[in-house]
Design an enzyme around this catalytic site. Structure first.
Site, mmCIF file in Angstrom:
data_model
loop_
_atom_site.group_PDB
_atom_site.id
_atom_site.type_symbol
_atom_site.label_atom_id
_atom_site.label_comp_id
_atom_site.label_asym_id
_atom_site.label_seq_id
_atom_site.Cartn_x
_atom_site.Cartn_y
_atom_site.Cartn_z
ATOM 1 N N LYS A 53 -1.802 -6.657 4.589
ATOM 2 C CA LYS A 53 -0.383 -6.271 4.567
ATOM 3 C C LYS A 53 0.151 -6.153 5.994
ATOM 4 O O LYS A 53 1.256 -6.596 6.305
ATOM 5 C CB LYS A 53 -0.207 -4.954 3.788
ATOM 6 N N GLN A 97 -1.641 3.233 -0.249
ATOM 7 C CA GLN A 97 -2.653 2.354 -0.831
ATOM 8 C C GLN A 97 -3.438 3.116 -1.905
ATOM 9 O O GLN A 97 -3.989 4.177 -1.646
ATOM 10 C CB GLN A 97 -3.599 1.853 0.279
ATOM 11 N N ASP A 120 6.753 -0.482 -3.491
ATOM 12 C CA ASP A 120 5.830 -0.899 -4.552
ATOM 13 C C ASP A 120 6.511 -0.851 -5.925
ATOM 14 O O ASP A 120 5.979 -1.370 -6.898
ATOM 15 C CB ASP A 120 4.611 0.055 -4.598
#
Ligand code: NDP
Length: 284
Positions: A53, A97, A120
């Site tokens: 990422k 994460q 997200d």
């Protein structure tokens, strides 16, 4: 005839190139998108995802801010960091994460991220917006799958779509995105009876289960478009999907490979959401 490969590697490179140009002009106007990535503990798979990422951010011109916290970090400390990042104008998007260590409640952490920075799209506000067809951010993996379907040129409207898996991060939102494109959607899960039969109905089949090569070519309708979300590392270190690629490619019209299919698209969609967040926060 053998299926055409839907390469997420190629398509994600195209998406990232477009984003790079967009970020270039945003920067000229003083808008610098920034992504904060929080990782707790040292799970090797999570570390690889975080590194990928950060690399994508660098390629595009998005600033990335990494917060690597120890396994012992308390829930309160993590929530405090999220709150600080919510207030930080340099940070357009916040990504925590997953999975988090067991002593931290993931739901609580997701709820703490302000929806405008939830790139997200896991926050209930964003999930709800997807449900009513008015999303700010599309969930990354399902959105990547939709772009791959678009790349195939197959129109979802009126098609029989089967999604195998009903997780909150893939299966459920995937079904909503297919529905939004007017697919006739069936959702399967571990209690589904006659899974093979249901899969064989699909013009568009999305498999997100986490079971190596669960779906074989014999369960695929000739000419179907097959999107394999699964990423399963075998004992011999090889990574395979939830679909048996060798038999499926003999039957499908289009199929995503693993690796190099849905995975790279997920990251490209995260970048897209971060750029969108920066624009929204700057009134664009
Ligand atoms: P989850 O474990 O959260 O969900 C798996 C789903 O599959 C559940 O709904 C479960 O049903 C269902 N399932 C399990 N066994 C069967 C079965 N035998 N038949 C039918 N359905 C079954 O997984 P995720 O959705 O998070 O991930 C799925 C896969 O996708 C994993 O391999 C993961 O690594 C991969 N992944 C890949 C990403 C990428 O970027 N490429 C991103 C995210 C995930 P039930 O609800 O009844 O338990």
């Amino acid at each position: 005839m053998e299926a055409k490969i839907l390469s997420g590697k190629d398509l994600s490179a195209k998406v990232k190139e477009q984003l790079k140009q967009e970020v270039g002009s945003m920067r000229e106007n003083g808008i610098i998108p920034g992504l904060a990535v929080i990782i707790v503990g040292d799970d090797p798979a999570s570390r690889i995802y975080v590194n990928n990422k950060k690399k994508a951010c660098r390629e595009i011109g998005i600033e990335s801010y990494e917060y690597a916290l120890s396994e012992e970090t308390s829930e309160a400390e993590l929530l405090e960091l999220v709150e600080k990042l919510n207030q930080d104008n340099k940070v357009s998007g916040i990504l925590v994460q997953l999975p988090l260590p067991r002593h931290i409640n993931e739901e609580k952490v997701i709820l703490a991220i302000c929806p405008e920075k939830d790139v997200d799209a896991f926050h209930p506000v964003n999930v709800g917006k997807i449900m009513i067809g008015k999303p700010d951010f599309l969930p990354c993996t399902p959105a990547g799958v939709m772009e791959l379907i678009e790349e195939s040129g197959v129109d979802v409207a009126g098609k029989e779509c089967v999604v195998v898996g009903r997780s909150n991060i893939v299966g459920k939102p995937q079904s909503m995105l297919l529905l939004a494109k007017h697919g006739t959607v069936t959702i399967c899960h571990s209690k589904t009876k006659n899974l093979d039969e249901v899969c064989r109905r699909a013009d568009i089949l999305v498999v997100a289960v986490g079971k190596p090569e669960l779906v074989k070519g014999s369960s695929i309708k000739p000419g179907a478009v097959v999107l394999d979300v699964g990423m399963n590392r075998l004992e011999n270190k090889k990574v395979v999907g939830d679909v048996e690629f060798s038999s499926a490619k003999e039957v499908a019209s289009y199929i995503t490979p693993v690796p190099g299919g849905v995975g790279p698209m997920t990251i490209a969609m995260l970048m897209k959401n971060t750029v969108k967040a920066a624009k929204l926060q700057n009134g664009k």
